[in-house]
Design a protein around this motif. Structure first.
Motif, mmCIF file in Angstrom:
data_model
loop_
_atom_site.group_PDB
_atom_site.id
_atom_site.type_symbol
_atom_site.label_atom_id
_atom_site.label_comp_id
_atom_site.label_asym_id
_atom_site.label_seq_id
_atom_site.Cartn_x
_atom_site.Cartn_y
_atom_site.Cartn_z
ATOM 1 N N ILE A 247 0.909 -1.165 -0.052
ATOM 2 C CA ILE A 247 -0.011 0.105 0.004
ATOM 3 C C ILE A 247 1.092 1.186 0.052
ATOM 4 O O ILE A 247 1.631 1.380 0.938
ATOM 5 C CB ILE A 247 -1.007 -0.013 1.231
ATOM 6 C CG1 ILE A 247 -1.937 -1.196 0.970
ATOM 7 C CG2 ILE A 247 -1.606 1.293 1.334
ATOM 8 C CD1 ILE A 247 -2.743 -1.414 2.565
ATOM 9 N N ASP B 88 1.926 5.301 -0.469
ATOM 10 C CA ASP B 88 1.532 6.563 -0.210
ATOM 11 C C ASP B 88 2.460 7.395 -0.774
ATOM 12 O O ASP B 88 3.726 7.508 -0.400
ATOM 13 C CB ASP B 88 1.336 6.846 1.196
ATOM 14 C CG ASP B 88 0.845 8.146 1.496
ATOM 15 O OD1 ASP B 88 0.610 9.278 0.522
ATOM 16 O OD2 ASP B 88 -0.001 8.353 2.747
ATOM 17 N N GLU B 89 2.199 7.853 -1.899
ATOM 18 C CA GLU B 89 3.189 8.860 -3.000
ATOM 19 C C GLU B 89 3.283 10.026 -2.202
ATOM 20 O O GLU B 89 4.302 10.800 -2.416
ATOM 21 C CB GLU B 89 2.640 8.764 -4.318
ATOM 22 C CG GLU B 89 2.549 7.634 -5.187
ATOM 23 C CD GLU B 89 2.417 7.693 -6.424
ATOM 24 O OE1 GLU B 89 2.832 8.788 -7.318
ATOM 25 O OE2 GLU B 89 1.404 7.082 -7.285
ATOM 26 N N GLU B 90 2.174 10.696 -1.491
ATOM 27 C CA GLU B 90 2.355 11.951 -0.985
ATOM 28 C C GLU B 90 3.392 12.150 0.221
ATOM 29 O O GLU B 90 4.241 12.630 0.435
ATOM 30 C CB GLU B 90 1.008 12.636 -0.536
ATOM 31 C CG GLU B 90 0.000 13.088 -1.682
ATOM 32 C CD GLU B 90 -1.132 13.771 -1.160
ATOM 33 O OE1 GLU B 90 -1.117 13.934 0.060
ATOM 34 O OE2 GLU B 90 -2.095 13.900 -1.945
ATOM 35 N N LYS B 91 3.457 11.038 0.934
ATOM 36 C CA LYS B 91 4.326 10.770 2.268
ATOM 37 C C LYS B 91 5.529 10.107 1.737
ATOM 38 O O LYS B 91 6.318 9.985 2.517
ATOM 39 C CB LYS B 91 3.657 10.154 3.500
ATOM 40 C CG LYS B 91 2.257 10.857 3.852
ATOM 41 C CD LYS B 91 1.669 10.099 5.140
ATOM 42 C CE LYS B 91 0.407 10.764 5.798
ATOM 43 N NZ LYS B 91 0.013 9.980 6.804
ATOM 44 N N GLN B 92 5.495 9.458 0.450
ATOM 45 C CA GLN B 92 6.688 8.697 0.161
ATOM 46 C C GLN B 92 7.153 7.633 1.156
ATOM 47 O O GLN B 92 8.361 7.420 1.607
ATOM 48 C CB GLN B 92 7.833 9.554 0.122
ATOM 49 C CG GLN B 92 7.572 10.764 -1.233
ATOM 50 C CD GLN B 92 8.966 11.333 -1.612
ATOM 51 O OE1 GLN B 92 9.943 11.499 -0.791
ATOM 52 N NE2 GLN B 92 8.970 12.237 -2.665
ATOM 53 N N GLU B 93 6.014 6.941 1.505
ATOM 54 C CA GLU B 93 6.139 5.711 2.102
ATOM 55 C C GLU B 93 5.176 4.761 2.002
ATOM 56 O O GLU B 93 4.179 4.897 1.190
ATOM 57 C CB GLU B 93 5.905 6.073 3.528
ATOM 58 C CG GLU B 93 4.849 6.795 4.182
ATOM 59 C CD GLU B 93 4.532 6.931 5.498
ATOM 60 O OE1 GLU B 93 6.070 7.099 6.186
ATOM 61 O OE2 GLU B 93 3.570 7.019 5.958
ATOM 62 N N ASN B 94 5.432 3.263 2.464
ATOM 63 C CA ASN B 94 4.601 2.426 2.101
ATOM 64 C C ASN B 94 3.761 1.994 3.427
ATOM 65 O O ASN B 94 4.840 1.685 4.571
ATOM 66 C CB ASN B 94 5.268 0.987 1.577
ATOM 67 C CG ASN B 94 5.747 1.575 0.151
ATOM 68 O OD1 ASN B 94 5.429 2.547 -0.534
ATOM 69 N ND2 ASN B 94 6.959 0.761 -0.198
ATOM 70 N N SER B 95 2.527 1.851 3.700
ATOM 71 C CA SER B 95 2.203 1.543 4.989
ATOM 72 C C SER B 95 1.940 -0.016 5.006
ATOM 73 O O SER B 95 1.908 -0.187 6.509
ATOM 74 C CB SER B 95 0.638 2.250 5.248
ATOM 75 O OG SER B 95 -0.133 1.681 4.013
ATOM 76 N N ASN C 284 2.417 4.054 -8.123
ATOM 77 C CA ASN C 284 1.256 3.372 -8.062
ATOM 78 C C ASN C 284 1.146 2.604 -9.197
ATOM 79 O O ASN C 284 0.940 1.305 -9.421
ATOM 80 C CB ASN C 284 0.048 3.922 -7.431
ATOM 81 C CG ASN C 284 0.145 3.766 -5.847
ATOM 82 O OD1 ASN C 284 -0.077 2.511 -5.375
ATOM 83 N ND2 ASN C 284 0.041 5.045 -5.372
#
Length: 466
Positions: A271, A273-280, A325
């Motif tokens: 999953i 998150d391109e805005e936060k530049q991390e994968n949850s 993504n």
């Protein structure tokens, strides 16, 4: 939506639609040539009926593919004039050779093949369909040589603000082309194989013309299995080359923001998150990415943040991270579809060998749905290839934003985008109708009257080539 987004949407939609037909034509031409070869040397009339039935479907597909390809090429001058000015000296050569050599070779020998059943000897007629098949692959070769230049520019000097070719041979020995071409051709063979396999499975399921469609199915699954293995091996080589030529695309396809651990795991699900530049959330297979990348169970893969810093230092300020993504999931869709095709090809051959194919209703029904899988894999592969290169049109030399035509209005782009979409939707409906009509007629339908059928479809009208 601004002009850039509309131009990208229009070119993306026309390219995807056109590429539905290209691999189908390559795959069907090759398998039809195999069928006619079996007829000529085995002298079995079953193979003659197979050749005419599947060859007729190939002609319908080829006719529609011609129309969609012409529209696509017009966009270079209309919507991407700055790009055309920059790479015209390089791009023009392979596109011109493709049209003058490969395309006219295909159309000439298609004409001889259609009208030569009762006029040419069997071996000369067979030679015609093989030359058609070779022509389709040569056509793909020149188009991919041009596309590979966009991925990895070679054989040029930058003069007067544009790329000028100084080594034509370098285009044909481009490392990107050498890994991209076999991958696309194997994918095309798989497309033809699963179309034939799926239609044959439907006919077997309905207990119609069992001898013809059992033989068609067996040949298709042999081609499908070999092609699937070829796709996997050539795709592996292409992924390894990405680490050298476009490491940012490789990092995006793995959802790697930071440098991986050593050895690197392969991410199955994430999953992002391109805005936060991390994968949850992530599901990973230990060691797998290192092996896929370096063919050994060690080695780290650089992440997008590291590469972003390197690219800013090399190319100047800007965002060099592609849509993550889209790149990540298109890669996994392509891989999953390929694995399913390999598995079902092998299973189909096993069922056929054990004489259990006719009674395996679940398998036959599933094969009908799997007709779509090569198209899904081909489309996902191109999305990953092109979106993963962003923000570049020509990697390292020209951005997509700098490539769009400056004088084409948003209104004109929106109108042409809607118009092309409607036209393509109509073409799709016509194609499906023609396919269903011919499939219902079956292989026992008299295809010796190819002249009349071909004229009704009119794939060789001179106007189609102007």
């Amino acid at each position: 939506m601004d002009e850039l987004l509309l131009a990208r949407l229009q070119f993306g939609s026309t390219t995807i639609f056109h590429f539905l037909f290209v691999p189908m034509s390559i795959g069907l031409a090759f398998i039809v040539a195999l069928m006619e070869t079996l007829y000529v040397f085995k002298k079995d009339e079953v193979y003659l009926k197979m050749t005419k039935f599947w060859g007729h479907l190939f002609l319908i597909n080829f006719a529609v593919g011609v129309v969609t390809g012409i529209i696509q090429e017009f966009q270079f001058g209309m919507n991407w004039s700055e790009y055309s000015r920059f790479v015209g000296d390089v791009f023009g050569a392979p596109l011109a050779i493709e049209a003058l050599l490969a395309f006219f070779m295909e159309s000439t020998f298609i004409g001889l093949w259609i009208f030569g059943w009762d006029r040419l000897s069997k071996k000369v007629h067979l030679m015609c369909i093989w030359l058609v098949s070779i022509g389709t692959m040569i056509s793909a070769m020149w188009i991919l040589a041009a596309n590979s230049f966009m991925q990895e520019p070679v054989g040029i000097v930058i003069q007067n603000g544009r790329a000028e070719m100084n080594d034509f041979f370098a285009l044909l020995t481009n490392p990107q082309f050498l890994v991209e071409f076999p991958h696309v051709v194997f994918g095309a063979f798989a497309t033809g194989a699963f179309f034939i396999g799926g239609v044959s499975a439907y006919k077997i399921w309905r207990k119609k013309e069992l001898v013809i469609f059992n033989k068609s199915f067996q040949l298709a699954m042999v081609v499908g299995l070999i092609s699937g293995m070829g796709i996997a091996l050539s795709g592996h080589s292409q992924a390894q080359h990405l680490m050298e030529s476009q490491p940012m695309k490789m990092a995006a396809s793995e959802g790697l923001w930071e440098d991986s651990e050593d050895p690197a795991p392969w991410t199955v699900f994430s999953i992002i998150d391109e805005e936060k530049q991390e994968n949850s959330f992530e599901i990973k297979i230990p060691y797998a990415l290192s092996y896929l990348t370096y063919e050994k169970f060690e080695g780290s893969v650089p992440g997008m943040n590291t590469l972003q810093a390197e690219y800013e230092e090399k190319y100047g300020e800007g965002n060099y991270i592609p849509p993550v993504n889209e790149t990540f999931w298109s890669f996994r869709i392509m891989v999953l579809a390929g694995m399913v095709m390999i598995g079902f090809s092998a299973l189909g051959l096993w069922l056929s060998y054990r004489n259990k194919l006719d009674t395996s209703k679940w398998y036959l029904r599933t094969m009908v749905w799997l007709i779509s899988f090569p198209f899904i894999a081909n489309t996902a592969g191109w999305i990953m290839t092109e979106i993963g290169r962003q923000p570049w049109t020509v990697f390292g030399l020209m951005t997509t934003a700098a490539s769009v035509s400056p004088n084409v209005s948003k209104e004109a782009l929106l109108f042409s985008f809607i118009s092309f979409t409607v036209i393509y939707a109509i073409l799709a409906v016509v194609l499906v109708y023609l396919f269903i009509r011919e499939i219902k007629k079956g292989a026992d339908h008299d295809h010796s009257e190819n002249h009349e059928v071909t004229v009704s479809v009119d794939p060789f009208d001179k106007g189609a080539y102007q």
